[in-house]
Write a protein that holds these residues in place. Structure first.
Motif: not given
Length: 479
Positions: A78, A124, A129, A138
């Motif tokens: 991430v 996230a 997330g 992502w």
């Protein structure tokens, strides 16, 4: 015979975990061990916090979560996908809990101040997330329906040679496939590509099996070459309609191809082996604590931690503790690992393989010399046209990133001459005259190391001050 070990709680790491995120409640002495994990989950709900006040030079990202396989890679992924640079990190994940602290800065060496980016990180890495869902990465890095619409993903790996990318893109253009996004790496005379294409008329994924078979056959013919006896070893092509994380997939492709074993080395590879770059990697055995300790010292660069953690994860090793730090141009990373079966690295052969695989993972992303950044209105055959011009001017692509934002195609090429040497600036000027009237064209010198963080170089009028690999499409999803 290898020995398996139960989790060891190092006192130093235990105190580190408390300093990272102190408990919100105190445990009483009568708490039964069987209820510890339940109470711990109530006290430490899964989550991430972004702190801009505790450190004057960087943003501190703290992550607390129930431990699970692969969670460290997901967190690092991430942060890397946002093009953030990890300057320091402390990881502790023995037992049922995972606690990490990351010191991060942006590409200009500054704290993260954009509210949308901070909000994205917290979501996230939070309870809703992908850390807990485990299904999606992502979206910009998936390069699926969330970023470039319906697509067909093409994976290619084979022997590299000058002009190969131009030949690949020419096949796609002739068959009326539009390249919406792509990333290309080269290492040890091998090339690996992930390309996302769609039909030029419907802008949808290509479902015609006859058409796909024709494309596969032509691409394999290009990759085979005419001088290799074992064509199956040299050329492999696969298709997918699903999602993938581009960088991780490229690592997996090279790892499966055993590029870490090497062979012949090109001139460009010899440049990568200069003393300033060659990683210093050691593997030691901590018998009393039941860990193998991997130490990596090398020149620092962006996404270094991701590349190392990705490789350890794909080799079926679990990182229990780690300490990461950067000192100017140099990086020092230490990982306490075991195999997934609980064993440490007992044999010299295992240690040597880990060292070779990590060195290959570090070197795959390295690109020195010049980067050419081009932006033009997207159309079928654009990538073929640009790579043909590069080839005709004697340039060899060592790494490339292609993306499409709206109607604009943005391409980045790291180039050397056909012999692997730095490019003569006269060639660049000739190239600028040839294509500068049809597209935005910018040239940057890739620094040998990240000694300091500076503002982006001045660019020609209208040129965005950023790089154009997948990570920088993030703003599109925050808008």
């Amino acid at each position: 015979m290898a020995n398996a070990y139960w989790p060891y709680f190092d006192p130093e790491y235990e105190s580190l975990s408390l300093r990272i995120n102190p408990p919100r409640l105190y445990f009483t002495s009568y708490l039964h061990p069987s209820n510890y994990r339940i109470v711990c989950a109530l006290i430490h709900p899964n989550g991430a916090s972004v702190d801009n006040s505790s450190c004057p030079e960087c943003t501190v990202v703290k992550v607390d979560s129930v431990n699970k396989p692969g969670i460290l890679l997901e967190v690092v992924q991430v942060l890397s996908d946002l093009d953030l640079i990890i300057t320091k990190a402390y990881i502790s994940s023995d037992g049922g809990w995972f606690m990490d602290v990351f010191h991060v800065i942006d590409q200009q060496g500054k704290k993260i101040t954009d509210g949308k980016t901070i909000d994205y990180i917290e979501k996230a890495l939070g309870p809703k997330g992908h850390i807990t869902a485990g299904a999606k990465t992502w979206p910009s890095k998936q390069v699926g329906v969330h970023s470039v619409g319906d697509h067909t993903a093409i994976e290619l790996i084979g022997r590299d040679r000058p002009g190969l990318l131009s030949e690949i893109s020419a096949v796609l253009a002739n068959l009326r496939f539009n390249v919406a996004a792509a990333e290309v790496w080269t290492h040890n005379r091998r090339i690996a590509c992930v390309l996302y294409v769609n039909d030029d008329t419907t802008c949808r994924a290509v479902g015609d099996q006859t058409r796909l078979s024709l494309m596969e056959e032509q691409l394999k013919n290009i990759l085979r070459g005419c001088d290799d006896e074992d064509s199956e070893k040299v050329a492999r092509t696969s298709f997918s309609m699903g999602f993938t994380h581009v960088d991780r997939r490229l690592h997996q492709m090279f790892f499966a191809d055993r590029d870490y074993e090497g062979g012949g080395v090109t001139t460009a590879d010899q440049v990568d082996h200069t003393p300033s770059f060659k990683p210093e990697i050691t593997v030691e055995r901590l018998e009393d604590k039941g860990y193998s300790v991997v130490n990596v010292k090398c020149r620092d660069r962006a996404k270094l931690m991701f590349d190392i953690v990705c490789t350890l994860t794909d080799m079926q090793y679990v990182v229990f503790h780690a300490a990461i730090s950067s000192d100017g141009p140099h990086a020092s990373q230490e990982y306490y690992i075991r195999h997934m079966d609980g064993c440490i690295l007992d044999t010299e052969g295992e240690k040597e393989r880990v060292i070779k695989c990590l060195e290959a993972a570090i070197r795959r992303r390295v690109s020195e010399g010049l980067s050419l950044e081009l932006c033009a209105k997207d159309r079928v055959g654009l990538l073929s046209e640009v790579t043909r011009i590069l080839r005709e001017n004697g340039l060899s692509v060592t790494r490339a990133g292609v993306s499409t934002v709206g109607e604009q195609a943005v391409n980045v090429f790291y180039v050397r001459d056909a012999s692997g040497n730095p490019v003569d600036m006269k060639t660049i000027e000739a190239l600028r005259k040839e294509i500068g009237h049809t597209m935005l064209f910018n040239v940057k010198k890739v620094p040998a190391s990240r000694n300091a963080y500076k503002e982006p170089e001045a660019s020609i009028a209208g040129w965005p001050k950023t790089s154009f690999f997948f990570g920088n499409l993030f703003e599109r999803f925050l808008a």
